[in-house]
Design an enzyme around this catalytic site. Structure first.
Site, short mmCIF file in Angstrom:
data_model
loop_
_atom_site.label_atom_id
_atom_site.label_comp_id
_atom_site.label_asym_id
_atom_site.label_seq_id
_atom_site.Cartn_x
_atom_site.Cartn_y
_atom_site.Cartn_z
N SER A 65 0.90 -1.12 0.02
CA SER A 65 0.05 -0.01 -0.04
C SER A 65 1.10 1.24 -0.03
CB SER A 65 -0.96 -0.07 1.25
OG SER A 65 -1.98 0.84 1.03
N ASP B 261 -10.33 -3.57 -4.50
CA ASP B 261 -9.35 -2.79 -3.86
C ASP B 261 -9.44 -1.34 -4.81
OD1 ASP B 261 -7.28 -1.13 -3.13
OD2 ASP B 261 -5.76 -2.83 -3.29
N HIS C 257 -8.37 -4.95 -0.39
CA HIS C 257 -6.93 -4.47 0.00
C HIS C 257 -6.81 -4.79 1.43
CE1 HIS C 257 -3.82 -1.10 -0.39
NE2 HIS C 257 -4.21 -0.78 0.92
#
Length: 308
Positions: free
Chosen positions: A151, A245, A275
């Site tokens: 991320s 996501d 995610h």
């Protein structure tokens, strides 16, 4: 493809628990909430030691003896540049170290909004430079350094590759933030209901850029917008994305752009997951599969002949 059954059950459990959205909390409370959810360690490595990486707190994960002179993955944790720490991603670092047979250095970079951009990136560059300088003394090969993160950490790993403070042999990008303008179709399709929301991402980006040192279209922030030369000069890459996501499309676009520019790139997509799934090896079989895949790609990269 529909949401994976395990992922669907886990999201239902999260909804049942009813935890407040991160973007409804002050950053300090959001960090505390995340800290309470730190996943357990499933694959403990040989040894860990907390240390100072050129003025940046870090944790070194040592593998079992086996590789003559192991390489080192410098890892930058996720958390939207605002939350996360050495503990939140301790399980991932243990697993990558144990499964790859190589070391991992997890970097506890400064967080926004107290330390907005470019503080966190500066810390990552500092720690990465230190890692190469200290590698031989620590028992690692200074010519076999990789970077990686999930991320926001994937964003930082890509940005470090663009800055190229040292030679880097591999980049591991797990559902990376690559376009902080937040304009892709996956932001609309997955705006709500899949753990990371559009509003949470806006909250993260606003905090990260609160210092006014950059706009969302700055290529040091939106790494997808870096020029061709910076991208083409980067090391071979593994990019992992998830179907449900908001960051799906920008991760895919980044992998495609690397490949088009001649960077050896493996893009592995998990269409039925959301995610954050990579952190949940204790709950999701596909997370464990992704760990195995990432660790093998790392081991292969760190064992490859060094280009001269």
């Amino acid at each position: 493809m529909p949401l994976h059954a395990e992922a669907r059950s886990l999201l239902a459990l999260m909804e049942q628990i009813g935890a407040p959205p991160l973007d409804s909390l002050p950053p300090a409370q959001a960090r505390a909430a995340r800290r309470e959810l730190a996943p357990p360690v499933l694959d403990p490595c040989h040894e860990t030691v907390d240390l100072d990486a050129g003025g940046v707190p870090a944790r070194l994960y040592r593998p079992e003896p086996g590789v003559d002179v192991p390489g080192l993955l410098v890892w930058y944790h996720g958390g939207g540049f605002v939350i996360g720490d050495l503990e939140s991603h301790d399980n991932i670092c243990h697993t990558l170290c144990r499964r790859s047979g190589h070391g991992v250095l997890s970097v506890d970079y400064r967080l926004a909004p107290e330390h907005p951009f470019p503080a966190g990136l500066d810390d990552c560059i500092t720690a990465t430079t230190w890692a190469r300088d200290a590698a031989a003394e620590l028992g690692f090969d200074p010519d076999r350094i990789a970077v990686g993160g999930d991320s926001a950490g994937g964003n930082l790993a890509a940005a470090v590759c663009h800055a190229a403070p040292i030679p880097i042999v591999h980049q591991m990008l797990i559902y990376p933030v690559t376009d902080a303008r937040m304009g892709s179709a996956s932001y609309e399709e997955n705006a709500e209901g899949y753990f990371l929301t559009r509003s949470s991402m806006a909250w993260f980006v606003d905090h990260y850029l609160t210092g006014g040192a950059a706009e969302p279209d700055d290529p040091r922030v939106s790494v997808l917008l870096a020029d061709d030369d910076a991208l083409a000069a980067g090391p071979p890459a593994l990019v992992i994305t998830a179907g449900f996501d908001p960051l799906r499309d920008e991760g895919t676009a980044y992998a495609q752009r690397l490949a088009e520019l001649g960077v050896a790139t493996s893009h592995v997509h998990f269409p039925g997951h959301f995610h954050g799934f990579f952190s949940l090896g204790h709950m999701l079989a596909d997370a464990r599969a992704a760990h195995a895949l990432a660790a093998q790609a790392l081991a292969d990269a760190l064992a490859a002949p060094i280009a001269t």
